[in-house]
Design a protein around this motif. Sequence first.
Motif, PDB file in Angstrom:
ATOM      1  N   MET A   1     106.833  57.789 -36.513  1.00 46.13           N
ATOM      2  CA  MET A   1     106.591  56.681 -35.757  1.00 46.13           C
ATOM      3  C   MET A   1     105.365  56.069 -36.245  1.00 46.13           C
ATOM      4  SD  MET A   1     106.343  55.909 -31.625  1.00 46.13           S
ATOM      5  CE  MET A   1     107.931  56.361 -31.069  1.00 46.13           C
ATOM      6  N   PHE A   6     105.354  52.030 -33.049  1.00 49.56           N
ATOM      7  CA  PHE A   6     104.624  52.484 -31.746  1.00 49.56           C
ATOM      8  C   PHE A   6     104.344  51.260 -30.872  1.00 49.56           C
ATOM      9  CE2 PHE A   6     100.353  53.241 -29.684  1.00 49.56           C
ATOM     10  CZ  PHE A   6     100.855  54.021 -28.639  1.00 49.56           C
ATOM     11  N   ALA A  46     116.897  71.389 -30.010  1.00 53.15           N
ATOM     12  CA  ALA A  46     116.449  70.103 -30.509  1.00 53.15           C
ATOM     13  C   ALA A  46     117.015  69.732 -31.918  1.00 53.15           C
ATOM     14  CB  ALA A  46     114.857  70.387 -30.795  1.00 53.15           C
ATOM     15  N   TRP A  53     113.340  55.540 -32.038  1.00 56.66           N
ATOM     16  CA  TRP A  53     112.857  55.666 -30.566  1.00 56.66           C
ATOM     17  C   TRP A  53     113.789  54.965 -29.584  1.00 56.66           C
ATOM     18  CZ3 TRP A  53     109.931  57.797 -27.442  1.00 56.66           C
ATOM     19  CH2 TRP A  53     109.748  57.199 -26.140  1.00 56.66           C
ATOM     20  N   ILE A  56     116.084  57.520 -27.969  1.00 53.05           N
ATOM     21  CA  ILE A  56     115.322  58.297 -27.035  1.00 53.05           C
ATOM     22  C   ILE A  56     114.871  57.600 -25.780  1.00 53.05           C
ATOM     23  CG2 ILE A  56     113.012  59.573 -26.677  1.00 53.05           C
ATOM     24  CD1 ILE A  56     112.779  59.802 -29.931  1.00 53.05           C
ATOM     25  N   ASN A  99      92.486  61.979 -27.687  1.00 51.04           N
ATOM     26  CA  ASN A  99      92.980  63.351 -27.621  1.00 51.04           C
ATOM     27  C   ASN A  99      92.116  64.062 -28.155  1.00 51.04           C
ATOM     28  OD1 ASN A  99      95.189  64.681 -26.920  1.00 51.04           O
ATOM     29  ND2 ASN A  99      95.749  65.304 -28.953  1.00 51.04           N
TER      30      ASN A  99
ATOM     31  N   CYS B  82      93.292  69.290 -32.394  1.00 54.81           N
ATOM     32  CA  CYS B  82      94.140  68.972 -31.321  1.00 54.81           C
ATOM     33  C   CYS B  82      94.823  67.850 -31.807  1.00 54.81           C
ATOM     34  CB  CYS B  82      93.003  68.669 -30.224  1.00 54.81           C
ATOM     35  SG  CYS B  82      93.508  68.302 -28.621  1.00 54.81           S
ATOM     36  N   ASN B  83      95.956  67.976 -32.368  1.00 55.07           N
ATOM     37  CA  ASN B  83      96.614  66.949 -33.005  1.00 55.07           C
ATOM     38  C   ASN B  83      97.523  66.002 -31.752  1.00 55.07           C
ATOM     39  OD1 ASN B  83      95.812  67.284 -35.504  1.00 55.07           O
ATOM     40  ND2 ASN B  83      97.187  68.881 -36.069  1.00 55.07           N
ATOM     41  N   SER B  84      97.507  64.760 -32.134  1.00 55.26           N
ATOM     42  CA  SER B  84      98.020  63.877 -31.546  1.00 55.26           C
ATOM     43  C   SER B  84      99.271  63.049 -31.992  1.00 55.26           C
ATOM     44  CB  SER B  84      96.797  62.730 -31.139  1.00 55.26           C
ATOM     45  OG  SER B  84      97.311  61.607 -30.525  1.00 55.26           O
ATOM     46  N   PHE B  86     101.940  59.489 -31.659  1.00 59.56           N
ATOM     47  CA  PHE B  86     102.549  58.276 -30.769  1.00 59.56           C
ATOM     48  C   PHE B  86     103.683  58.455 -29.905  1.00 59.56           C
ATOM     49  CE2 PHE B  86     100.859  55.626 -34.667  1.00 59.56           C
ATOM     50  CZ  PHE B  86      99.856  55.273 -33.980  1.00 59.56           C
ATOM     51  N   PRO B  87     104.497  59.582 -30.183  1.00 64.09           N
ATOM     52  CA  PRO B  87     105.526  60.075 -29.196  1.00 64.09           C
ATOM     53  C   PRO B  87     104.997  60.541 -27.999  1.00 64.09           C
ATOM     54  CG  PRO B  87     106.197  60.663 -31.473  1.00 64.09           C
ATOM     55  CD  PRO B  87     104.881  59.838 -31.752  1.00 64.09           C
ATOM     56  N   MET B  89     101.960  60.120 -26.905  1.00 64.25           N
ATOM     57  CA  MET B  89     101.196  59.349 -26.055  1.00 64.25           C
ATOM     58  C   MET B  89     102.401  58.443 -25.092  1.00 64.25           C
ATOM     59  SD  MET B  89      98.350  57.468 -28.476  1.00 64.25           S
ATOM     60  CE  MET B  89      98.039  58.383 -29.894  1.00 64.25           C
ATOM     61  N   HIS B 308      99.818  71.639 -28.029  1.00 61.11           N
ATOM     62  CA  HIS B 308      98.634  70.577 -28.320  1.00 61.11           C
ATOM     63  C   HIS B 308      97.671  70.774 -29.263  1.00 61.11           C
ATOM     64  CE1 HIS B 308      96.425  73.005 -25.145  1.00 61.11           C
ATOM     65  NE2 HIS B 308      95.661  73.019 -26.174  1.00 61.11           N
ATOM     66  N   VAL B 313     101.779  67.438 -29.855  1.00 58.31           N
ATOM     67  CA  VAL B 313     102.056  67.212 -28.528  1.00 58.31           C
ATOM     68  C   VAL B 313     100.593  66.963 -27.895  1.00 58.31           C
ATOM     69  CG1 VAL B 313     102.757  67.768 -26.215  1.00 58.31           C
ATOM     70  CG2 VAL B 313     104.232  68.122 -28.250  1.00 58.31           C
ATOM     71  N   ASN B 314     100.498  65.731 -27.344  1.00 59.06           N
ATOM     72  CA  ASN B 314      98.776  65.611 -26.780  1.00 59.06           C
ATOM     73  C   ASN B 314      98.500  66.291 -25.956  1.00 59.06           C
ATOM     74  OD1 ASN B 314      99.976  63.121 -28.213  1.00 59.06           O
ATOM     75  ND2 ASN B 314      98.051  62.104 -27.411  1.00 59.06           N
ATOM     76  N   PHE B 315      97.232  66.645 -25.607  1.00 63.40           N
ATOM     77  CA  PHE B 315      96.615  67.824 -24.866  1.00 63.40           C
ATOM     78  C   PHE B 315      96.782  67.257 -23.433  1.00 63.40           C
ATOM     79  CE2 PHE B 315      92.920  69.484 -22.716  1.00 63.40           C
ATOM     80  CZ  PHE B 315      93.084  70.739 -23.125  1.00 63.40           C
ATOM     81  N   TRP B 369     109.697  66.418 -25.292  1.00 59.78           N
ATOM     82  CA  TRP B 369     110.904  66.103 -25.641  1.00 59.78           C
ATOM     83  C   TRP B 369     111.075  64.728 -26.581  1.00 59.78           C
ATOM     84  CZ3 TRP B 369     114.123  61.917 -22.162  1.00 59.78           C
ATOM     85  CH2 TRP B 369     115.544  62.242 -22.283  1.00 59.78           C
ATOM     86  N   PHE B 370     110.065  63.965 -26.356  1.00 61.09           N
ATOM     87  CA  PHE B 370     109.774  62.720 -27.296  1.00 61.09           C
ATOM     88  C   PHE B 370     109.361  63.329 -28.531  1.00 61.09           C
ATOM     89  CE2 PHE B 370     108.411  59.577 -23.466  1.00 61.09           C
ATOM     90  CZ  PHE B 370     109.960  59.544 -23.250  1.00 61.09           C
ATOM     91  N   LEU B 372     109.779  66.364 -29.956  1.00 59.04           N
ATOM     92  CA  LEU B 372     110.794  66.984 -30.840  1.00 59.04           C
ATOM     93  C   LEU B 372     111.980  66.099 -31.243  1.00 59.04           C
ATOM     94  CD1 LEU B 372     111.440  70.321 -28.524  1.00 59.04           C
ATOM     95  CD2 LEU B 372     110.159  70.288 -30.840  1.00 59.04           C
TER      96      LEU B 372
END
Lengths: 521, 521
Positions: A1, A6, A46, A53, A56, A99, B82-84, B86-87, B89, B308, B313-315, B369-370, B372
Amino acid sequence: MDSSQFREAAHIAIDEIIQYYDTVADRPVLPSVAPGYLRPLLPPSAPEEGEPWTAIQSDIDRVIMPGLTHWQSPKFMAFFPCNSSFPGMLGEMYSGAFNAAAFNWICSPAVTELETIVMDWLAKLLKLPECYESKGEGGGIIQGTASEVVLTAVVAARERLIRRRLADMPEGEDRIDKAAEMRGKMVALGSEHAHSSTQKAAIIAGTRYRSVPAPRSENFSVTAAALRRTIEECKAKGLEPFYFTATLGSTATCAVDDLAGIAALAADYPDIWIHVDAAYAGSALVCPEYQHLCPPLASFDSFNFNLHKWLLVNFDCSAFFIKRRKDLLDTYSIVPAYLRNNFTESGLVTDYRDWQIPLGRRFRSLKIWFVLRTYGAQGLREFIRRHVKLGEYFNSMLTSRPDIFTVVTPAAFGLTTFHINPRTPKVSSPANRPDPAHEAYTNDFTPSADAQFREAANQISKEVYEKVNAQGEFFLTSTVADGVYFIRVVSATLNAEEKYLKRVFEVLVQFAEKVRSEGSE
Amino acid sequence: MDSSQFREAAHIAIDEIIQYYDTVADRPVLPSVAPGYLRPLLPPSAPEEGEPWTAIQSDIDRVIMPGLTHWQSPKFMAFFPCNSSFPGMLGEMYSGAFNAAAFNWICSPAVTELETIVMDWLAKLLKLPECYESKGEGGGIIQGTASEVVLTAVVAARERLIRRRLADMPEGEDRIDKAAEMRGKMVALGSEHAHSSTQKAAIIAGTRYRSVPAPRSENFSVTAAALRRTIEECKAKGLEPFYFTATLGSTATCAVDDLAGIAALAADYPDIWIHVDAAYAGSALVCPEYQHLCPPLASFDSFNFNLHKWLLVNFDCSAFFIKRRKDLLDTYSIVPAYLRNNFTESGLVTDYRDWQIPLGRRFRSLKIWFVLRTYGAQGLREFIRRHVKLGEYFNSMLTSRPDIFTVVTPAAFGLTTFHINPRTPKVSSPANRPDPAHEAYTNDFTPSADAQFREAANQISKEVYEKVNAQGEFFLTSTVADGVYFIRVVSATLNAEEKYLKRVFEVLVQFAEKVRSEGSE
């Protein structure tokens, strides 16, 4: 994305969220799905390849929406509210974007420093005693939930007592043995109406737990006398009370323990850590008319309330104030080599990880900052007062029908509790003769007064409660205290309005009349 | 703030977030603010009246941005990432909107059911033994952080042992006394390189803690023999080991304990709960080339990894898998009257509050979910493999300069650790003569071999490390293990690229040469 995907997805999400809030009052508050509804609607694993998107996004409406309980609906009158706000959501958005696992100062100075500042803002706004501000030995920290806060306090209390008693013992095996022996005798206390989190915290901390009686005759509040009695009973058995949760707004009835009396008692028991759990009702302290509750807090060790319940900050956000932050540091501070840094060692910065159980932390202060600034102190006071008034309105409707309803505890902080009266066919004009239970609650009640009436009232109240929830228009909760089964109606949800309280009252009357007329008494 | 104001504010926020991500690589990774920078920039208390969003929004740039450490910068090579995404978010956005304290099934069935499903998806994706899927006696839950997970496991382990030992004792004071006595003798174990969360959990649980040696000679891993020795030493002292954290990817060096050996040992100690902490490295198990690590997990009790950290997946988002969910329920389930409901009592639903410390819970499964679905299994594998490869690239640069660098532990899961060699002026051609420390790490090292060299290497490594961080282009961390001070470089941040690793290598060479030429040796 990528960025532009986004932007597009986020714009759609914003519109969906707005549409959700615009229509939430019209949706059935409780979903009608059966347990296990979701699994058949989703694939068993999964996907191997990424999906667009749009695929989803459309699943949110298809599979998630039917399984949601709508906490922002004005027909949600269960538990305590979990109020949301647009500025709170914006805070979450930025927090998610920045984050970080900001466990110490250098991991993101803004995260730490904004938190200290907004906690001081809150302490002032609630007129907490100055000892809870960061300028002295105390300060505030944002934790996730009141359960986490209570556990943090219980363990700090347990270890503080050990440090005090074993101050003269050198480190080593003997001291470890002695501390273990002490822990085995320690007992945490809480009102019998305290939230279950105190008992859970005692389990986790490996200590004993005793509840302090808070009967109907005391409006379900703990008095200083009752607390003293429980403490002395424990001591007589060779146990060591080390912690007490005083409650400002109990879950069942929003009862407030006798804070002033307990503050006076605290001087006699300096080794007992007293924590005030104001998880829900604490938000009302933004209003001067409630701030008479605050001065006794100066005699206690810690205080918390959940902004995610009644102060418009999205879940989760529990404000924990502590009188001596050293009481937390002495228990929770562990500095392994990989966390050492010059800032921490200088002692000039706050490392909130040493005030809490987890290591990492989110940027939750942004939510508080946005909400306090968007609403202002005045806006928040109006928000609280509107709910308090709606509670009184609902209460007045109940008392207008003493033939059907007995108020168990009158509207307090937007919560009213009541039970349904059994039919009393022998009395021709029930309105002229207060029913025995009603009289009982407002005067001196003796448990033996009318056991048969009580049994019938409990039975019918449960039946009415279950019918209201099953109908699905409103979501209420019920509970049992001192042998009384009663229904709780909370008028403090985001979009609460007079018309919804009027309507739930009508529904209650309708079901009560139906059940009473079908009743076998 | 009404709907249309929110739409406008949110659109601006989205654009700012996108702009932030587009420029994050160009910002200094560490802020240059001094402790206390923020207070003078903000008013001393919350405003009385609400402010317009534009005023609040512009303060983000003015006061927050200068105080941020940029965890999403490719120049952030400290700690673990601590990887972020867009999905991720978007997941937070919807979770914030559906705002609920979803502590049991009826509080929002979708929150519970989606969580069970995505946790099963993860279990399959990581090829965890089937016992960790929900179809049998196990299952997964999302918690906030690995620290919370470890505490949850430690306390459940402590109480499970008590239930087993006191199964024949009736409830009552004698049993409570006996349990207290048992707790006083119990000891939790973890690798000396286990994350500090195990030690912290033991403090909270009120038990003892012992670390299991994991020396350099074993690549900082716990062997089955070392664990057995520690267990037996404890038992010989009358202590009761009840819990062990096995580490899959230690904080200092990404060491993996001897899982297969420990699995074999587990049969001899069925009362010791073995938890595998894979907080960072666990994400790599999405790749088949790492899944040989999974079969031993069937012999253990629980497993966790943080999405996270390394799975976009965001923290916060820590996945906790448990073999027998009953082991959690038996400890954490308390059902006060106000939480009773027919769904819970039917036994057909999961109430995740009984699997964790807090009561309320966020809708974190949306984020998983978003992510994966957006990346797909393939996308996630590519993400991990890119970082692993970058680690090997950085490692190869270090080994190309054996005159300056000694690799302490070669690239593992994107983490490489090394120290700087002191100048060895007596040798004319250092490249032809491996320095003693380098030789030591790759062969058998004896602590007495070269204490003076060690001291000099520690000193110079610390100096170089501090200079790199002070320069501000990169953020690295260092640690000390087995007397060796070393620098950690992590190549697993969201936007990591070869050019940044090349550049950090150049900076390291530059400072090392400078410090070595200034050195007094």
